[in-house]
Scaffold this active site. Structure first.
Site, PDB file in Angstrom:
ATOM      1  N   SER A 100       0.837  -1.200   0.000  1.00  0.00           N
ATOM      2  CA  SER A 100       0.000   0.000   0.000  1.00  0.00           C
ATOM      3  C   SER A 100       0.865   1.240   0.000  1.00  0.00           C
ATOM      4  O   SER A 100       2.000   1.223   0.513  1.00  0.00           O
ATOM      5  CB  SER A 100      -0.860  -0.030   1.263  1.00  0.00           C
ATOM      6  OG  SER A 100      -1.446   1.225   1.501  1.00  0.00           O
ATOM      7  N   TYR A 130      -1.888  -0.546  10.993  1.00  0.00           N
ATOM      8  CA  TYR A 130      -2.141  -1.137   9.668  1.00  0.00           C
ATOM      9  C   TYR A 130      -0.922  -0.943   8.769  1.00  0.00           C
ATOM     10  O   TYR A 130      -0.411  -1.893   8.161  1.00  0.00           O
ATOM     11  CB  TYR A 130      -3.382  -0.502   9.020  1.00  0.00           C
ATOM     12  CG  TYR A 130      -3.505  -0.806   7.544  1.00  0.00           C
ATOM     13  CD1 TYR A 130      -3.822  -2.084   7.101  1.00  0.00           C
ATOM     14  CD2 TYR A 130      -3.283   0.187   6.578  1.00  0.00           C
ATOM     15  CE1 TYR A 130      -3.907  -2.371   5.735  1.00  0.00           C
ATOM     16  CE2 TYR A 130      -3.367  -0.091   5.226  1.00  0.00           C
ATOM     17  CZ  TYR A 130      -3.684  -1.363   4.802  1.00  0.00           C
ATOM     18  OH  TYR A 130      -3.761  -1.639   3.456  1.00  0.00           O
ATOM     19  N   LYS A 149       1.955  -3.641   6.913  1.00  0.00           N
ATOM     20  CA  LYS A 149       2.362  -3.688   5.494  1.00  0.00           C
ATOM     21  C   LYS A 149       3.885  -3.544   5.371  1.00  0.00           C
ATOM     22  O   LYS A 149       4.534  -4.256   4.603  1.00  0.00           O
ATOM     23  CB  LYS A 149       1.669  -2.583   4.696  1.00  0.00           C
ATOM     24  CG  LYS A 149       0.172  -2.798   4.506  1.00  0.00           C
ATOM     25  CD  LYS A 149      -0.129  -3.997   3.624  1.00  0.00           C
ATOM     26  CE  LYS A 149      -1.605  -4.300   3.553  1.00  0.00           C
ATOM     27  NZ  LYS A 149      -1.917  -5.602   2.964  1.00  0.00           N
TER      28      LYS A 149
HETATM   29  P1  NAD Z   1     -11.112  -6.540   1.343  1.00  0.00           P
HETATM   30  O1  NAD Z   1     -11.331  -6.477   2.813  1.00  0.00           O
HETATM   31  O2  NAD Z   1     -12.270  -6.333   0.455  1.00  0.00           O
HETATM   32  O3  NAD Z   1     -10.435  -7.941   0.961  1.00  0.00           O
HETATM   33  C1  NAD Z   1      -9.565  -8.635   1.844  1.00  0.00           C
HETATM   34  C2  NAD Z   1     -10.082 -10.049   1.967  1.00  0.00           C
HETATM   35  O4  NAD Z   1      -9.232 -10.788   2.843  1.00  0.00           O
HETATM   36  C3  NAD Z   1     -11.506 -10.124   2.555  1.00  0.00           C
HETATM   37  O5  NAD Z   1     -12.328 -10.888   1.699  1.00  0.00           O
HETATM   38  C4  NAD Z   1     -11.314 -10.802   3.912  1.00  0.00           C
HETATM   39  O6  NAD Z   1     -12.420 -11.613   4.256  1.00  0.00           O
HETATM   40  C5  NAD Z   1     -10.039 -11.600   3.675  1.00  0.00           C
HETATM   41  N1  NAD Z   1      -9.267 -11.884   4.902  1.00  0.00           N
HETATM   42  C6  NAD Z   1      -8.890 -11.007   5.862  1.00  0.00           C
HETATM   43  N2  NAD Z   1      -8.192 -11.654   6.809  1.00  0.00           N
HETATM   44  C7  NAD Z   1      -8.119 -12.956   6.444  1.00  0.00           C
HETATM   45  C8  NAD Z   1      -7.556 -14.127   7.019  1.00  0.00           C
HETATM   46  N3  NAD Z   1      -6.943 -14.094   8.202  1.00  0.00           N
HETATM   47  N4  NAD Z   1      -7.670 -15.296   6.368  1.00  0.00           N
HETATM   48  C9  NAD Z   1      -8.322 -15.362   5.185  1.00  0.00           C
HETATM   49  N5  NAD Z   1      -8.888 -14.307   4.594  1.00  0.00           N
HETATM   50  C10 NAD Z   1      -8.784 -13.111   5.223  1.00  0.00           C
HETATM   51  O7  NAD Z   1      -9.945  -5.499   0.991  1.00  0.00           O
HETATM   52  P2  NAD Z   1      -9.398  -5.020  -0.411  1.00  0.00           P
HETATM   53  O8  NAD Z   1      -9.707  -3.581  -0.536  1.00  0.00           O
HETATM   54  O9  NAD Z   1      -9.780  -5.945  -1.482  1.00  0.00           O
HETATM   55  O10 NAD Z   1      -7.831  -5.124  -0.135  1.00  0.00           O
HETATM   56  C11 NAD Z   1      -7.080  -6.255  -0.503  1.00  0.00           C
HETATM   57  C12 NAD Z   1      -5.641  -6.059  -0.022  1.00  0.00           C
HETATM   58  O11 NAD Z   1      -5.124  -4.865  -0.588  1.00  0.00           O
HETATM   59  C13 NAD Z   1      -5.510  -5.935   1.481  1.00  0.00           C
HETATM   60  O12 NAD Z   1      -4.344  -6.625   1.887  1.00  0.00           O
HETATM   61  C14 NAD Z   1      -5.359  -4.449   1.688  1.00  0.00           C
HETATM   62  O13 NAD Z   1      -4.624  -4.158   2.859  1.00  0.00           O
HETATM   63  C15 NAD Z   1      -4.599  -4.033   0.441  1.00  0.00           C
HETATM   64  N6  NAD Z   1      -4.808  -2.620   0.085  1.00  0.00           N
HETATM   65  C16 NAD Z   1      -6.085  -2.140  -0.067  1.00  0.00           C
HETATM   66  C17 NAD Z   1      -6.276  -0.789  -0.359  1.00  0.00           C
HETATM   67  C18 NAD Z   1      -7.664  -0.209  -0.488  1.00  0.00           C
HETATM   68  O14 NAD Z   1      -7.812   0.997  -0.363  1.00  0.00           O
HETATM   69  N7  NAD Z   1      -8.685  -0.998  -0.763  1.00  0.00           N
HETATM   70  C19 NAD Z   1      -5.156   0.058  -0.513  1.00  0.00           C
HETATM   71  C20 NAD Z   1      -3.885  -0.465  -0.386  1.00  0.00           C
HETATM   72  C21 NAD Z   1      -3.720  -1.820  -0.087  1.00  0.00           C
HETATM   73  N1  UFG Z   2     -12.362  12.024   2.772  1.00  0.00           N
HETATM   74  C1  UFG Z   2     -13.341  12.947   3.064  1.00  0.00           C
HETATM   75  N2  UFG Z   2     -14.521  12.493   3.562  1.00  0.00           N
HETATM   76  C2  UFG Z   2     -14.782  11.192   3.778  1.00  0.00           C
HETATM   77  C3  UFG Z   2     -13.767  10.234   3.466  1.00  0.00           C
HETATM   78  C4  UFG Z   2     -12.561  10.700   2.977  1.00  0.00           C
HETATM   79  O1  UFG Z   2     -13.143  14.146   2.892  1.00  0.00           O
HETATM   80  O2  UFG Z   2     -15.870  10.833   4.240  1.00  0.00           O
HETATM   81  C5  UFG Z   2     -11.084  12.499   2.195  1.00  0.00           C
HETATM   82  C6  UFG Z   2      -9.877  12.194   3.057  1.00  0.00           C
HETATM   83  O3  UFG Z   2      -9.662  13.191   4.007  1.00  0.00           O
HETATM   84  C7  UFG Z   2      -8.769  12.100   1.998  1.00  0.00           C
HETATM   85  C8  UFG Z   2      -9.486  11.554   0.766  1.00  0.00           C
HETATM   86  O4  UFG Z   2     -10.873  11.821   0.979  1.00  0.00           O
HETATM   87  O5  UFG Z   2      -8.307  13.393   1.687  1.00  0.00           O
HETATM   88  C9  UFG Z   2      -9.303  10.049   0.577  1.00  0.00           C
HETATM   89  O6  UFG Z   2      -9.652   9.372   1.785  1.00  0.00           O
HETATM   90  P1  UFG Z   2      -9.825   7.797   1.831  1.00  0.00           P
HETATM   91  O7  UFG Z   2     -10.240   7.449   3.233  1.00  0.00           O
HETATM   92  O8  UFG Z   2     -10.705   7.333   0.732  1.00  0.00           O
HETATM   93  O9  UFG Z   2      -8.391   7.228   1.507  1.00  0.00           O
HETATM   94  P2  UFG Z   2      -6.989   7.466   2.256  1.00  0.00           P
HETATM   95  O10 UFG Z   2      -6.068   8.041   1.238  1.00  0.00           O
HETATM   96  O11 UFG Z   2      -7.164   8.203   3.517  1.00  0.00           O
HETATM   97  O12 UFG Z   2      -6.597   5.983   2.652  1.00  0.00           O
HETATM   98  C10 UFG Z   2      -6.349   4.984   1.677  1.00  0.00           C
HETATM   99  C11 UFG Z   2      -6.661   3.605   2.249  1.00  0.00           C
HETATM  100  C12 UFG Z   2      -5.727   3.298   3.397  1.00  0.00           C
HETATM  101  C13 UFG Z   2      -4.295   3.481   2.963  1.00  0.00           C
HETATM  102  C14 UFG Z   2      -4.092   4.857   2.376  1.00  0.00           C
HETATM  103  C15 UFG Z   2      -2.707   5.035   1.836  1.00  0.00           C
HETATM  104  O13 UFG Z   2      -7.992   3.561   2.737  1.00  0.00           O
HETATM  105  O14 UFG Z   2      -5.906   1.948   3.766  1.00  0.00           O
HETATM  106  O15 UFG Z   2      -5.014   5.049   1.306  1.00  0.00           O
HETATM  107  O16 UFG Z   2      -2.508   4.112   0.835  1.00  0.00           O
HETATM  108  F1  UFG Z   2      -3.484   3.327   4.043  1.00  0.00           F
END
Ligand code: NAD
Ligand code: UFG
Length: 337
Positions: free
Chosen positions: A125, A149, A153
């Site tokens: 991430s 979190y 990572k």
């Molecule tokens: P998500 O929660 O939709 O998907 C993650 C999946 O992992 C879920 O289906 C959950 O049930 C499963 N899971 C969690 N813990 C588990 C365990 N112990 N055993 C088996 N399954 C498990 O999230 P996502 O948005 O699809 O994210 C996928 C990956 O990408 C995550 O590792 C997340 O940290 C990373 N990531 C997501 C974002 C984002 O903004 N969505 C940004 C950067 C990185």
């Molecule tokens: N924001 C609002 N109102 C809301 C939600 C978000 O104004 O209700 C703003 C936040 O302040 C930020 C932008 O929208 O400026 C994006 O916010 P998000 O929560 O959608 O995303 P972030 O960038 O804060 O976080 C995401 C992932 C995290 C990850 C991070 C860095 O959710 O897991 O990117 O990769 F750690």
């Protein structure tokens, strides 16, 4: 036909990547404990592909079941999405996050090692850049963690670097996602957060569908052109395609690779609100609220490395992201329920 284990394949990014993999000729097995997803997402995937997807409801902490899984299948690689991802919850429950994400990954790596499976694509991430001082962010820039979190990572990245240096048979791709949004154009799969969304795009679509009253924009006094925070939003289908490129690289080249997956474009919160209005014709009522603790002002990627080395770049615009998010939300007002 290459067989890929997708951990977390029922989740948001995992389900979209599973679809891309199958559509590009890979055989996929999904493992997920369904702690943050629903089995319905796999039913929808099966509907889209017109076939079955082998699914195992297994927890990363259940090593015995994983050993059995690897005995039953001959995997060529693992794409490891499974993990917990809510920043706020990680501050409240750090042990749960370290246990699930770090211990869970260690278990997976041990089982992979003992089964002779050494190709891994890992969901990292942009959070590993901590509170970045300057964007665009490059892969070799300074790393830090600002919440549990993010620490999980960064720790997993360190473990994977150590693993590769200890034994070059480990081929590893660390993919640092920026802000994934959007949904598959069919509207069959998409993001289905539990409770009130923390992230911007699902919050916006829930305002649009009438489940929430108005958007709170966290901060309009940042050092940005319109005062609101800037991020690098990436369409989840473009992101999924990036995983295929990373996987193909691992099958042809030894190494440990690290890539930013984003568009390289920064957009403000107000840019998103306006793009959503343009894409859907729906006005999003909003008010300005205080800054959210822990938020960076500006965070976007330098994506030239992925473009150069993987031959990958995003194709979908902010308008596409908004349109597809809305298509998913309006067809499924209650997500997968
Ligand atoms: P998500 O929660 O939709 O998907 C993650 C999946 O992992 C879920 O289906 C959950 O049930 C499963 N899971 C969690 N813990 C588990 C365990 N112990 N055993 C088996 N399954 C498990 O999230 P996502 O948005 O699809 O994210 C996928 C990956 O990408 C995550 O590792 C997340 O940290 C990373 N990531 C997501 C974002 C984002 O903004 N969505 C940004 C950067 C990185
Ligand atoms: N924001 C609002 N109102 C809301 C939600 C978000 O104004 O209700 C703003 C936040 O302040 C930020 C932008 O929208 O400026 C994006 O916010 P998000 O929560 O959608 O995303 P972030 O960038 O804060 O976080 C995401 C992932 C995290 C990850 C991070 C860095 O959710 O897991 O990117 O990769 F750690």
């Amino acid at each position: 036909m290459k067989q890929i284990l997708v951990t977390g394949g029922a989740g948001f990014i995992g389900s979209h990547t599973t679809l891309e993999l199958i559509q590009n000729g890979f055989k996929v097995v999904v493992m997920d404990n369904l702690s943050n997803s629903k089995i319905e997402s796999l039913d929808r995937l099966e509907k889209l592909i017109g076939g079955k997807i082998p699914f195992y409801q297994i927890d990363l902490l259940d090593k015995e079941s994983m050993i059995q899984l690897f005995k039953n299948h001959d995997f060529d690689a693992v794409i490891h999405f499974a993990g917990l991802k809510a920043v706020g919850e990680s501050v409240q429950k750090p042990l749960y996050y370290y246990q699930n994400n770090v211990t869970g990954t260690l278990n997976l790596l041990e089982v992979m090692n003992n089964s002779g499976v050494n190709n891994l694509v890992f969901s990292s991430s942009a959070t590993v850049y901590g509170d970045p001082e300057e964007s665009p962010l490059k892969e070799d820039g300074p790393l830090s963690s600002v919440n549990p979190y993010g620490a999980t990572k960064l720790t997993i990245e360190n473990i994977l670097r150590d693993l590769h240096y200890s034994d070059s048979k480990w081929r590893i791709s660390l993919l640092r996602y920026f802000n994934p949004v959007g949904a598959h154009e069919s509207g069959e799969i998409g993001e289905d957060p539990n409770g009130i969304p923390n992230n911007l795009m699902p919050y916006v679509t829930q305002v649009a569908v009438g489940k929430l009253q108005k958007l709170n924009i966290y901060g309009n006094d940042y050092e940005t052109p319109d005062g609101t925070g800037i991020r690098d939003y990436i369409h989840v289908v473009d992101l999924a395609k990036g995983h295929l490129k990373a996987l193909e690289q691992l099958f042809s080249e030894e190494g440990l690779f690290t890539y930013n997956l984003g568009t390289g474009q920064g957009s403000s919160v107000l840019d998103m609100v306006h793009a959503f209005q343009e894409a859907t014709g729906i006005n999003i009522p909003y008010t300005f609220a205080p800054r959210r603790p822990g938020d960076a002002a500006i965070c976007y990627a330098d994506v030239s490395k992925a473009e150069r080395e993987l031959g990958w770049k995003t194709e979908r615009t902010l308008i596409d992201m908004c349109r597809d998010s809305w298509n998913w939300q309006s067809k499924n007002p209650n997500g997968f329920e």
